[in-house]
Write an enzyme that holds these catalytic residues in place. Structure first.
Site, PDB file in Angstrom:
ATOM      1  N   SER A 361      45.647   9.239  32.735  1.00 48.39           N
ATOM      2  CA  SER A 361      45.906  10.177  33.821  1.00 48.39           C
ATOM      3  C   SER A 361      47.395  10.286  34.104  1.00 48.39           C
ATOM      4  O   SER A 361      47.928  11.384  34.300  1.00 48.39           O
ATOM      5  CB  SER A 361      45.163   9.734  35.081  1.00 48.39           C
ATOM      6  OG  SER A 361      45.421  10.618  36.156  1.00 48.39           O
ATOM      7  N   ILE A 363      50.006   9.618  32.031  1.00 50.29           N
ATOM      8  CA  ILE A 363      50.699  10.275  30.919  1.00 50.29           C
ATOM      9  C   ILE A 363      50.387  11.769  30.906  1.00 50.29           C
ATOM     10  O   ILE A 363      51.256  12.599  30.636  1.00 50.29           O
ATOM     11  CB  ILE A 363      50.305   9.624  29.583  1.00 50.29           C
ATOM     12  CG1 ILE A 363      50.839   8.180  29.533  1.00 50.29           C
ATOM     13  CG2 ILE A 363      50.838  10.424  28.399  1.00 50.29           C
ATOM     14  CD1 ILE A 363      50.331   7.387  28.353  1.00 50.29           C
ATOM     15  N   TRP A 364      49.135  12.123  31.192  1.00 49.26           N
ATOM     16  CA  TRP A 364      48.730  13.527  31.222  1.00 49.26           C
ATOM     17  C   TRP A 364      49.555  14.315  32.238  1.00 49.26           C
ATOM     18  O   TRP A 364      49.922  15.464  31.998  1.00 49.26           O
ATOM     19  CB  TRP A 364      47.243  13.616  31.548  1.00 49.26           C
ATOM     20  CG  TRP A 364      46.667  14.990  31.555  1.00 49.26           C
ATOM     21  CD1 TRP A 364      46.357  15.769  30.470  1.00 49.26           C
ATOM     22  CD2 TRP A 364      46.304  15.763  32.709  1.00 49.26           C
ATOM     23  NE1 TRP A 364      45.827  16.979  30.872  1.00 49.26           N
ATOM     24  CE2 TRP A 364      45.789  17.005  32.240  1.00 49.26           C
ATOM     25  CE3 TRP A 364      46.367  15.542  34.079  1.00 49.26           C
ATOM     26  CZ2 TRP A 364      45.333  18.010  33.111  1.00 49.26           C
ATOM     27  CZ3 TRP A 364      45.916  16.530  34.947  1.00 49.26           C
ATOM     28  CH2 TRP A 364      45.406  17.740  34.464  1.00 49.26           C
ATOM     29  N   HIS A 365      49.866  13.702  33.364  1.00 47.71           N
ATOM     30  CA  HIS A 365      50.664  14.384  34.391  1.00 47.71           C
ATOM     31  C   HIS A 365      52.139  14.474  34.002  1.00 47.71           C
ATOM     32  O   HIS A 365      52.809  15.447  34.365  1.00 47.71           O
ATOM     33  CB  HIS A 365      50.544  13.651  35.728  1.00 47.71           C
ATOM     34  CG  HIS A 365      49.286  13.966  36.475  1.00 47.71           C
ATOM     35  ND1 HIS A 365      48.122  13.239  36.322  1.00 47.71           N
ATOM     36  CD2 HIS A 365      48.999  14.938  37.379  1.00 47.71           C
ATOM     37  CE1 HIS A 365      47.180  13.747  37.097  1.00 47.71           C
ATOM     38  NE2 HIS A 365      47.684  14.776  37.742  1.00 47.71           N
ATOM     39  N   GLY A 366      52.651  13.478  33.306  1.00 51.21           N
ATOM     40  CA  GLY A 366      54.062  13.490  32.936  1.00 51.21           C
ATOM     41  C   GLY A 366      54.690  12.130  33.137  1.00 51.21           C
ATOM     42  O   GLY A 366      53.993  11.123  33.311  1.00 51.21           O
TER      43      GLY A 366
END
Length: 518
Positions: A361, A363-366
């Site tokens: 979650s 890494i997916w956001h940034g």
């Protein structure tokens, strides 16, 4: 140069300098409603529907947003993932797709961060975040379609892809006009059953082959609420920016005024999510994709792609209920394709499952520090919530204190909202230094609360609470292990959870109940 740039530049000036990309997004979402009406009236030809969505996506990316590079990134990434899952038959097929899709997104996140691209500018990472959900879920669904049914959960069986789609059908799913920019993300089998009309087959039980219910009213409700929240931002939302908490004026106000401002500013900050999710969902409903069968009264349900339950979120009296109603499709993806997939078959999810889900979650956001501060702090808040609920809630389920249960619920809501507004500050600010500056102005009240609660229970506060609870119930606490609770009114047999007065209680892990044979 996109054909509408001059129009949006003038509109931005008239709107007081609102970001042109924000205006373009609102325009695109609103335009998806007439597009949905056209889509719904296309001939019953799935290939025509796939092609229609791809053309709309090209027009939006090339002529509205000037994001031709995003189209090529999405197209290339989709074809590479298709090839991987087509040729790699085993479990490493979806794993490689997951690593590739999330890795590619991470590179673009890092590029955006190092080039200081603000969130007023919409870039490749926006549609690519939706793409990652679609590609990875698709890959696991194909893998499940190659496995024996007995190895699959009911959810996996319902989404398993037993026959590879054509490239056209696959790209129609990727570029579906109602969700390729900001979501909602949905499963491939939902899309296939929608475009071939199987979703609507014999839903009325009559001789009609298929019947598509009219979703105009629920779609217009989503549109209406979306426009309402746009007006909220225009009229007062922009006056409550989280960034103002970095000002000297904010630092010089009283703690109470700071606390109230943060609550309002955090609410205004999430309005933009409400807007895009509601408008996108409404277009999906209007096209028919939002249809999700019928309820017990024969009324059509339109919640297949719902991404947020605003009323449930705003009234949640505990952290779990609040998080369950936010970004629901992403939560569903994390649960079904990370949390449960890293858990060995036949085993319960463990600490590694939680860490893997948290890491994915994040890494997916940034890679902005603010995201990680929010997620880590949020994990501690969830832990405190579980501790408080497990120990405090049973008091208000006893006959002696049951009349005070509404007061307990109110303070639960107040604690939940106050803590979540504190925790999401870094998510909105992104910078480590600026986050710490604001938290310092608020005297780190969220982290202080976490420390105090944990310290209190470490010092034995739970024993004090246990003495408040009725003696008979206290003796039973800890003896109840595994329950199979069946409601008497449903089955007329089995065991039910009751309190001391003999009134059935809804059992959960935080209740203290007695067991009684019917």
């Amino acid at each position: 140069m996109p054909m509408l740039d001059d129009f949006f530049s003038k509109l931005s000036t008239l709107a007081g300098g609102v970001s042109t990309d924000h205006l373009k997004m609102i325009f695109t979402l609103l335009a998806s409603y007439p597009v949905a009406l056209i889509y719904k009236r296309l001939p019953h030809n799935p290939n025509l529907k796939h092609l229609f969505s791809i053309i709309i996506a090209i027009i939006v990316l090339f002529e509205v947003f000037d994001l031709s590079n995003a189209f090529y990134v999405m197209l290339g990434g989709s074809l590479i993932s298709y090839a991987i899952i087509y040729f790699v038959k085993g479990v490493w097929g979806p794993r490689l797709v997951f690593l590739y899709a999330l890795g590619h997104l991470s590179i673009n996140h890092i590029y955006r961060q190092f080039n200081h691209i603000t969130y007023d500018k919409y870039d490749t990472t926006g549609p690519q975040m939706v793409l990652v959900i679609k590609l990875t879920s698709f890959a696991f669904n194909v893998f499940d379609g190659r496995r024996p049914n007995k190895e699959l959960t009911p959810y996996q069986r319902s989404k398993a892809i037993t026959s590879m789609p054509s490239i056209l059908e696959y790209l129609g799913y990727i570029f579906f006009f109602g969700g390729f920019m900001v979501g909602p993300a949905f499963e491939f089998m939902d899309y296939r059953q929608f475009t071939n009309m199987e979703m609507f087959h014999n839903v009325t039980g009559g001789p009609i082959k298929y019947y598509v219910p009219n979703g105009m009213i629920p779609a217009m409700c989503k549109l209406g609420f979306g426009i309402f929240f746009i007006l909220c931002i225009v009229t007062f939302g922009n006056n409550y920016s989280v960034d103002w908490a970095l000002s000297e004026e904010f630092k010089n106000t009283s703690f109470f005024n700071k606390l109230i401002y943060i609550q309002i500013a955090s609410f205004c900050a999430r309005l933009k999510y409400y807007i895009v999710w509601l408008l996108a969902e409404g277009a999906c409903i209007l096209s028919g994709l939002g249809f999700n069968g019928y309820d017990d009264h024969g009324n059509a349900k339109w919640n297949r792609v719902t991404n947020v339950d605003i009323i449930a979120y705003e009234t949640a009296d505990n952290i779990k209920s609040l998080l369950d109603t936010w970004n629901m499709n992403t939560n569903k993806w994390l649960k079904n394709y990370v949390y449960l997939r890293v858990t060995p078959p036949g085993k319960k999810p463990n600490f590694f499952s939680t860490i893997a889900t948290f890491g994915t979650s994040a890494i997916w956001h940034g890679f902005y520090p603010g995201y990680y501060l929010t997620f880590i702090s949020g994990a501690f808040v969830q832990s405190v919530h579980r501790t408080l609920r497990r120990n405090i809630r049973p008091i208000f389920l006893t006959p002696k204190f049951s009349s005070l249960k509404p007061l307990y619920d109110f303070f639960g809501w107040l604690f939940t909202q106050t803590m979540i507004h504190y925790v999401v500050i870094p998510f909105n600010i992104l910078s480590l230094r600026n986050t710490l500056t604001i938290w310092k102005s608020l005297y780190f009240y969220g982290h202080v609360a976490i420390i105090l609660v944990n310290a209190a229970f470490w010092l034995g506060f739970n024993k004090v609470i246990a003495n408040i609870v009725d003696e008979d119930l206290k003796k039973k606490k800890g003896q109840v292990k595994k329950w199979k609770v069946e409601r008497k009114e449903r089955d007329g047999e089995g065991k039910v959870a009751i309190n001391e007065t003999g009134i059935p209680l809804e059992f959960d892990n935080s209740s203290v109940c007695l067991e009684k044979e019917e």
